[in-house]
Design a protein around this motif. Structure first.
Motif, PDB file in Angstrom:
ATOM      1  N   ARG A 261       0.732 -10.336  -4.284  1.00  0.00           N
ATOM      2  CA  ARG A 261       2.301 -11.244  -3.705  1.00  0.00           C
ATOM      3  C   ARG A 261       1.731 -12.831  -4.065  1.00  0.00           C
ATOM      4  O   ARG A 261       0.912 -13.375  -2.831  1.00  0.00           O
ATOM      5  CB  ARG A 261       3.013 -10.868  -3.122  1.00  0.00           C
TER       6      ARG A 261
ATOM      7  N   ASN B 283       6.498  -6.100 -10.533  1.00  0.00           N
ATOM      8  CA  ASN B 283       7.018  -5.139  -9.741  1.00  0.00           C
ATOM      9  C   ASN B 283       8.314  -6.015  -9.703  1.00  0.00           C
ATOM     10  O   ASN B 283       8.562  -6.846  -9.172  1.00  0.00           O
ATOM     11  CB  ASN B 283       6.677  -4.800  -8.849  1.00  0.00           C
ATOM     12  N   SER B 284       9.181  -5.236 -10.506  1.00  0.00           N
ATOM     13  CA  SER B 284      10.625  -6.029 -10.133  1.00  0.00           C
ATOM     14  C   SER B 284      11.005  -5.833  -9.343  1.00  0.00           C
ATOM     15  O   SER B 284      12.346  -6.740  -8.943  1.00  0.00           O
ATOM     16  CB  SER B 284      11.400  -5.223 -11.957  1.00  0.00           C
ATOM     17  N   LYS B 285      11.148  -5.076  -8.291  1.00  0.00           N
ATOM     18  CA  LYS B 285      11.370  -4.603  -7.191  1.00  0.00           C
ATOM     19  C   LYS B 285      11.264  -5.660  -6.378  1.00  0.00           C
ATOM     20  O   LYS B 285      11.699  -6.347  -5.500  1.00  0.00           O
ATOM     21  CB  LYS B 285      11.285  -3.351  -6.278  1.00  0.00           C
ATOM     22  N   ASP B 286      10.056  -6.574  -5.774  1.00  0.00           N
ATOM     23  CA  ASP B 286       9.282  -7.664  -4.857  1.00  0.00           C
ATOM     24  C   ASP B 286       8.992  -8.749  -5.715  1.00  0.00           C
ATOM     25  O   ASP B 286       8.386  -9.447  -5.108  1.00  0.00           O
ATOM     26  CB  ASP B 286       8.978  -6.783  -3.811  1.00  0.00           C
ATOM     27  N   ASN B 287       9.134  -8.559  -7.093  1.00  0.00           N
ATOM     28  CA  ASN B 287       8.542 -10.014  -8.326  1.00  0.00           C
ATOM     29  C   ASN B 287       6.935 -10.371  -7.633  1.00  0.00           C
ATOM     30  O   ASN B 287       6.164 -10.982  -8.132  1.00  0.00           O
ATOM     31  CB  ASN B 287       8.963 -11.429  -8.341  1.00  0.00           C
ATOM     32  N   SER B 288       6.011  -8.877  -6.681  1.00  0.00           N
ATOM     33  CA  SER B 288       4.888  -9.578  -6.941  1.00  0.00           C
ATOM     34  C   SER B 288       4.237  -8.588  -8.183  1.00  0.00           C
ATOM     35  O   SER B 288       4.911  -8.001  -9.171  1.00  0.00           O
ATOM     36  CB  SER B 288       4.454  -8.015  -6.368  1.00  0.00           C
TER      37      SER B 288
ATOM     38  N   ARG C 279      -0.709  -7.614  -0.896  1.00  0.00           N
ATOM     39  CA  ARG C 279       0.436  -6.680  -0.377  1.00  0.00           C
ATOM     40  C   ARG C 279      -0.099  -5.635  -0.031  1.00  0.00           C
ATOM     41  O   ARG C 279       0.653  -5.314   0.912  1.00  0.00           O
ATOM     42  CB  ARG C 279       1.844  -6.761  -1.457  1.00  0.00           C
TER      43      ARG C 279
END
Length: 72
Positions: free
Chosen positions: A36, A12-17, A46
């Protein structure tokens, strides 16, 4: 089982999860677990929720999710 043997993984590019997705055939649904890594190197879930089939197919077509190679 979802994290140990996912069918798809993504970042996930928004939060690097890291996202793990497992398809459950008997329920005809997908379950996604977003994991995460903490600043201390620990992994934690998460979020976990179901995805509809069309959304998963769109993620795969857009290369947001990649199929995991299964050992034979």
């Amino acid at each position: 089982e979802i994290i140990e043997r996912p069918d798809y993984v993504g970042l996930n590019s928004k939060d690097n999860s890291i996202e793990y997705v497992k398809e459950f055939i008997e329920a005809n649904s997908f379950v996604k677990v977003a994991v995460r890594i903490s600043t201390k190197g620990k992994y934690f879930a998460r979020s976990i929720y179901t995805l509809n089939n069309n959304r998963v197919k769109n993620f795969i077509e857009n290369n947001s999710l990649k199929a995991v190679d299964k050992p034979e």
